[in-house]
Design a protein around this motif. Structure first.
Motif, mmCIF file in Angstrom:
data_model
loop_
_atom_site.group_PDB
_atom_site.id
_atom_site.type_symbol
_atom_site.label_atom_id
_atom_site.label_comp_id
_atom_site.label_asym_id
_atom_site.label_seq_id
_atom_site.Cartn_x
_atom_site.Cartn_y
_atom_site.Cartn_z
ATOM 1 N N LEU A 36 0.823 -1.200 0.000
ATOM 2 C CA LEU A 36 0.000 0.000 0.000
ATOM 3 C C LEU A 36 0.863 1.258 0.000
ATOM 4 O O LEU A 36 0.534 2.249 -0.669
ATOM 5 N N ALA A 39 2.242 1.591 -3.577
ATOM 6 C CA ALA A 39 1.183 2.011 -4.498
ATOM 7 C C ALA A 39 0.784 3.459 -4.244
ATOM 8 O O ALA A 39 0.561 4.232 -5.188
ATOM 9 N N GLY A 40 0.701 3.845 -2.979
ATOM 10 C CA GLY A 40 0.346 5.221 -2.661
ATOM 11 C C GLY A 40 1.389 6.210 -3.136
ATOM 12 O O GLY A 40 1.055 7.277 -3.685
ATOM 13 N N GLY A 43 1.222 6.196 -7.003
ATOM 14 C CA GLY A 43 -0.032 6.753 -7.487
ATOM 15 C C GLY A 43 -0.155 8.250 -7.232
ATOM 16 O O GLY A 43 -0.571 9.005 -8.121
ATOM 17 N N ALA A 58 -3.755 6.669 -13.193
ATOM 18 C CA ALA A 58 -3.256 6.403 -11.842
ATOM 19 C C ALA A 58 -4.398 6.288 -10.848
ATOM 20 O O ALA A 58 -4.406 5.408 -9.977
ATOM 21 N N LEU A 59 -5.406 7.181 -10.973
ATOM 22 C CA LEU A 59 -6.549 7.139 -10.070
ATOM 23 C C LEU A 59 -7.331 5.840 -10.231
ATOM 24 O O LEU A 59 -7.720 5.197 -9.238
ATOM 25 N N LEU A 62 -5.323 2.962 -8.735
ATOM 26 C CA LEU A 62 -5.405 2.956 -7.268
ATOM 27 C C LEU A 62 -6.766 2.442 -6.809
ATOM 28 O O LEU A 62 -6.852 1.652 -5.857
ATOM 29 N N VAL A 66 -5.926 -0.906 -4.646
ATOM 30 C CA VAL A 66 -5.914 -0.751 -3.184
ATOM 31 C C VAL A 66 -6.915 -1.674 -2.501
ATOM 32 O O VAL A 66 -6.565 -2.354 -1.525
#
Length: 220
Positions: A36, A39-40, A43, A58-59, A62, A66
């Motif tokens: 996470l 990825a955060g 992203g 990207a949105l 995610l 996620v």
């Protein structure tokens, strides 16, 4: 002088004598938190600095990834109390009163079988073949020390050295659940029916993210 008849009081259902025992996978949670974080970081960087369709991709990524990471790493858990066993798997929550549980089975995965013949995997307690091998080596070393102690100081000394069977962490948890089933399986307070609920809080955003990501990639 007479008094009006009092209505009989309805006995309250006794509360569990102990709170839920919670079983989770520390390694799975640690891996999930790491994924996470990565990825955060990637992203948010794409959202802030990306150009064109990159922030939207990207949105969507995610929104898709996620929930899945949470589902397979942080979410799985097993809750056990005097009345029931509740299994929180990636996409479902299964509640089984103890009276409905037939047995637990451990092979390449840990599973619980109910008396209707249904089978549910216990994601929160993964099987570790490496852990079983380590436990077997520790048990062999303990037996060797016991044999050496018996040769030196007799059976009494050997009994003091012996530690009994050694199990991996997952196998220890399954043994605890079997003991709970044996103790609570016929308890009148452990009655009820099996219930299965889908985790829409995971499925819905993941599906929305997948659809949005597919549309963005399709339109190029």
């Amino acid at each position: 002088m007479t008094t009006p008849d009092q209505q009989p009081t309805v006995p309250e259902t006794p509360d569990p004598q102990f709170k839920d025992r919670v079983y989770r996978s520390p390694s799975g949670i640690a891996g999930g938190v790491l994924l996470l974080a990565i990825a955060g970081w990637l992203g948010i960087d794409a959202l802030v600095t990306g150009e064109g369709r990159a922030p939207w991709v990207a949105l969507a990524a995610l929104l898709f990834l996620v929930p899945l990471v949470l589902a397979f790493t942080v979410r799985p858990a097993v809750y056990a109390n005097e009345q029931r066993l509740r299994i929180r798997n990636p996409f479902r929550v299964i509640a089984l009163p103890w009276v409905t549980v037939e047995s637990f089975r451990s092979g390449y995965s840990n599973e619980v079988l109910d008396k209707a013949g249904a089978k549910y995997q216990v994601w929160a307690v993964p099987v570790s073949l490496r852990g079983r091998k380590r436990a077997a080596r520790r048990e062999a070393r303990g037996e060797a020390r016991g044999a050496a102690a018996a040769a030196r100081g007799g059976q009494q000394h050997a009994a003091a050295v012996a530690t009994g069977p050694v199990r991996s962490a997952g196998d220890q948890i399954m043994e605890e659940l079997r003991e709970l089933l044996e103790a609570r399986g016929k308890d009148p307070r452990a009655q009820g029916e099996v219930s299965v609920r889908w985790a829409y809080e995971i499925v819905a955003p993941a599906a929305a993210g997948a659809v949005l990501l597919a549309i963005l990639l399709a339109i190029g």
